[in-house]
Design a protein around this motif. Structure first.
Motif, PDB file in Angstrom:
ATOM      1  N   LYS A  14       0.832  -1.207   0.000  1.00  0.00           N
ATOM      2  CA  LYS A  14       0.000   0.000   0.000  1.00  0.00           C
ATOM      3  C   LYS A  14       0.867   1.257   0.000  1.00  0.00           C
ATOM      4  CE  LYS A  14      -1.972  -1.080   3.966  1.00  0.00           C
ATOM      5  NZ  LYS A  14      -1.362  -2.354   4.370  1.00  0.00           N
ATOM      6  N   SER A  15       1.833   1.277   0.919  1.00  0.00           N
ATOM      7  CA  SER A  15       2.695   2.456   0.996  1.00  0.00           C
ATOM      8  C   SER A  15       3.503   2.618  -0.280  1.00  0.00           C
ATOM      9  CB  SER A  15       3.652   2.348   2.178  1.00  0.00           C
ATOM     10  OG  SER A  15       2.938   2.294   3.376  1.00  0.00           O
ATOM     11  N   THR A  16       3.979   1.493  -0.792  1.00  0.00           N
ATOM     12  CA  THR A  16       4.768   1.554  -2.019  1.00  0.00           C
ATOM     13  C   THR A  16       3.946   2.169  -3.144  1.00  0.00           C
ATOM     14  OG1 THR A  16       5.902  -0.442  -1.289  1.00  0.00           O
ATOM     15  CG2 THR A  16       6.156   0.175  -3.605  1.00  0.00           C
TER      16      THR A  16
ATOM     17  N   MET B 224      -2.878   9.796   1.748  1.00  0.00           N
ATOM     18  CA  MET B 224      -2.767   9.630   3.196  1.00  0.00           C
ATOM     19  C   MET B 224      -2.372   8.195   3.504  1.00  0.00           C
ATOM     20  SD  MET B 224      -6.127  11.872   4.269  1.00  0.00           S
ATOM     21  CE  MET B 224      -5.490  12.660   5.731  1.00  0.00           C
ATOM     22  N   ASP B 225      -1.241   8.034   4.158  1.00  0.00           N
ATOM     23  CA  ASP B 225      -0.725   6.695   4.431  1.00  0.00           C
ATOM     24  C   ASP B 225      -0.972   6.329   5.892  1.00  0.00           C
ATOM     25  OD1 ASP B 225       0.510   4.293   4.472  1.00  0.00           O
ATOM     26  OD2 ASP B 225       2.452   4.999   3.749  1.00  0.00           O
ATOM     27  N   GLU B 226      -2.040   5.617   6.146  1.00  0.00           N
ATOM     28  CA  GLU B 226      -2.442   5.236   7.503  1.00  0.00           C
ATOM     29  C   GLU B 226      -2.301   6.411   8.466  1.00  0.00           C
ATOM     30  OE1 GLU B 226      -1.236   1.479   8.923  1.00  0.00           O
ATOM     31  OE2 GLU B 226      -0.698   0.706   6.971  1.00  0.00           O
ATOM     32  N   PRO B 227      -2.924   7.525   8.133  1.00  0.00           N
ATOM     33  CA  PRO B 227      -2.647   8.731   8.917  1.00  0.00           C
ATOM     34  C   PRO B 227      -3.104   8.638  10.360  1.00  0.00           C
ATOM     35  CG  PRO B 227      -4.520   9.096   7.477  1.00  0.00           C
ATOM     36  CD  PRO B 227      -3.949   7.760   7.102  1.00  0.00           C
TER      37      PRO B 227
HETATM   38 MG    MG Z   1       2.675   1.085   4.986  1.00  0.00          MG
END
Ligand code: MG
Ligand code: ADP
Lengths: 285, 285
Positions: free
Chosen positions: A72-74, A186-189
């Motif tokens: 996901k982050s990638t 938004m990355d797991e904010p």
């Molecule tokens: Mg991540």
């Protein structure tokens, strides 16, 4: 850095708040960005993403949901331009056409607030403008607008350590909004926040989104959070990271505490949960 | 966006703790009084011991006699103090500028670092007493030799701490800067240098103490041949002449100088970090 750019419109100006556009609904809108068979292989051989294809419509609220390590982050970083794809393409549709364009203004919110501890809230929010050469006095309106949006206008002179976790996250969001981005990543904010702060920030984020209709790609590993927020949930599986399910959440906005307790919410959560279970089974576990 | 989480009239009191800039008055007085009382007690005990046992002044002079030496010898001692302090501060200043500049250059280029860092380490690990005689031979004047010795010793803590500080920048913040298109200089000035500040200040505190020690050691190494007139020289001279009260007076001056340097560097550190760095913020439970 020469001629000062014209002052952008105030967010409170009525014309900036668009009507919910006809193409605002998920899927039917014109795409803002498309990932076309994007793969990412890290130098240690990890296949973080394999052939990910995804169209994100303008104004849509899309969540990427999946177990940790599914890329996901990638994916988000590639969209943001932090790190290139190993193969595949990223296509920006600037003008609402299918033509390839350039990356628009992006706001990024990390899992950690990622604030500069030596700078006041004001200076932290100023950062994106400052990096593009905007002096402090020409940025003041935008900064105060952004702080206003997250309810921190009175804390401009506070230092991050004087704020609670939830407030630091708000500063981080204000900083992402200060450039008036078209796309908010938004990355797991809210993953590190307690549940009460998280619910409140969820609601505030939805209010802002309903008002300004940015496009949001929201990464989370929480089924409940993704159902509450999104129009569309993209479920991913790990090893290799890929999209396994693309689901719509048709519940109307505004969504609020009543939605959280509604049968509709429960049904959707069950549906998405099942898809996530399947995705986790699909990852060689 | 409205929140009840935030009460603008008052700073939040939460896990991070409220900023505590003032201690209760009583506690402050006590904090100053206790060390002073302890010192007075020691001096009185010393005086009583010397008087009661009739200890000869060339073995252990009484505090009163040392005070007497201050009164009669103060022109000599003060000049000597001036010489030592001048060398210490000059060495510290050059070390500060040189150490910081070199650290910045090394942070910008891995190659420069590879080429230069080993020599900095060699200079540091070789005892200064062992190099001092050589420096005394090569340097044009004794004063410059002393300066070089003090500089060598003060230089390394500043260089190594600043280098480490420049390297320990938060990765998320680096990502953020990349995302907003920061160039190398912006990243250096807005991000790397501020985050290296606490490390640099630690280096400065260490270097301040070491510069004085090195100045004294070098003066010892120069010995009488140097015809120097610093405090260490006066100390040696007093020893040869069995003028022990003056020796003690010189010793007291050296200690006091060291303490003042330590306090000044600590104060600088506190003033620069008090708003944000954990080390300068009082913990409150
Ligand atoms: Mg991540
Ligand atoms: N810089 C990197 N080098 C090597 N492997 C990485 C790197 N970043 C992430 N990975 C790997 O890629 C996979 C996907 O990571 P990530 O996108 O962070 O997952 P998620 O955000 O969904 O938890 C994981 O297996 C992770 O270990």
């Amino acid at each position: 850095m020469t001629a000062p750019p014209p002052r952008k419109r105030m967010l409170t100006d009525p014309q900036v708040t668009p009507d919910p556009a006809p193409g605002f609904e998920t899927g039917s809108g014109k795409p803002l960005v498309s990932m076309r068979a994007v793969s990412k292989v890290f130098s240690n051989g990890t296949v973080a993403l394999k052939d990910m294809t995804l169209d994100v419509s303008r104004g849509a609220f899309v969540s990427l949901l999946g177990p940790s390590g599914c890329g996901k982050s990638t994916a988000l970083r590639i969209v943001a331009g932090l790190g290139d794809a190993s193969s595949g393409r990223l296509v920006w549709h600037d003008n609402g056409t299918d033509e390839a364009g350039s990356r628009p203004e992006i706001g990024f919110v990390f899992q950690e607030p990622t604030l500069m501890p030596w700078a006041t809230v004001f200076r932290n929010v100023w950062l994106p403008l400052r990096l593009s050469g905007r002096p402090r006095n020409q940025s003041r309106d935008e900064i105060m607008d952004a702080l206003d949006m997250v309810g921190l206008a009175n804390f401009a002179d506070a230092y991050p350590r004087e704020l609670s976790g939830g407030m630091r996250m708000r500063v981080s969001i204000a900083r992402a909004l200060v450039t008036r981005p078209k796309l908010l990543l938004m990355d797991e904010p809210f993953a590190a926040l307690d549940e009460i702060s998280r619910f409140r920030l969820n609601d505030d984020l939805l209010h802002l989104w309903e008002r300004f209709h940015w496009t949001v790609i929201f990464v989370t590993h929480s089924v409940f959070e993704s159902v509450y927020l999104s129009q569309r949930i993209v479920v991913m599986a790990a090893r290799p990271g890929r999209v396994v399910e693309d689901m719509r959440i048709d519940a109307p906005y505004p969504r609020d505490a009543a939605f959280r307790t509604s049968p509709e919410y429960g049904d959707n959560c069950r549906r998405v949960s099942t898809a996530l279970q399947a995705a986790m089974g699909a990852s060689a576990a | 966006m409205t929140t009840t989480e935030i009460n603008p009239t008052q700073r939040p009191v939460d896990d991070a703790g409220a900023p505590a800039r003032t201690r209760p008055l009583g506690e402050r007085i006590l904090r100053a009084a206790v060390p002073v009382a302890m010192l007075a007690l020691l001096v009185v005990a010393w005086q009583i011991y010397v008087t009661a046992n009739d200890v000869p002044h060339y073995i252990l002079p009484s505090p009163a006699r040392i005070a007497g030496a201050f009164v009669t010898d103060w022109p000599v001692l003060l000049t000597a103090l001036g010489v030592t302090v001048r060398i210490t501060l000059l060495a510290l200043a050059i070390a500060l500028v040189g150490g910081v500049l070199l650290a910045i250059v090394m942070a910008q280029s891995r190659w420069v670092e590879l080429a230069l860092y080993p020599y900095a380490v060699i200079l540091q690990v070789t005892p200064i007493v062992a190099i001092a005689p050589l420096i005394l031979i090569y340097a044009p004047t004794t004063q410059s030799a002393l300066l070089i010795c003090a500089w060598i010793v003060a230089f390394f803590p500043i260089l190594s701490n600043t280098t480490q500080g420049l390297r320990s920048t938060d990765h998320n913040l680096l990502n953020l800067f990349e995302l907003y298109g920061a160039n190398r200089w912006q990243t250096l000035i807005f991000l790397k240098i501020p985050s290296a500040l606490p490390y640099f200040l630690t280096g400065l505190r260490i270097a301040g103490g070491l510069a004085l020690i090195a100045a004294v050691v070098a003066e010892f190494a120069a010995g009488t041949a140097g015809a120097g007139s610093g405090l260490a020289f006066r100390l040696l001279e007093s020893q040869y002449r069995l003028n022990i009260p003056r020796l003690f007076a010189a010793l007291v001056l050296l200690s006091v100088t060291g303490i003042i340097i330590y306090f000044i560097t600590s104060l600088i550190s506190h003033l620069l970090l008090r708003n944000w760095h954990e080390s300068a913020v009082r913990r409150e439970n």
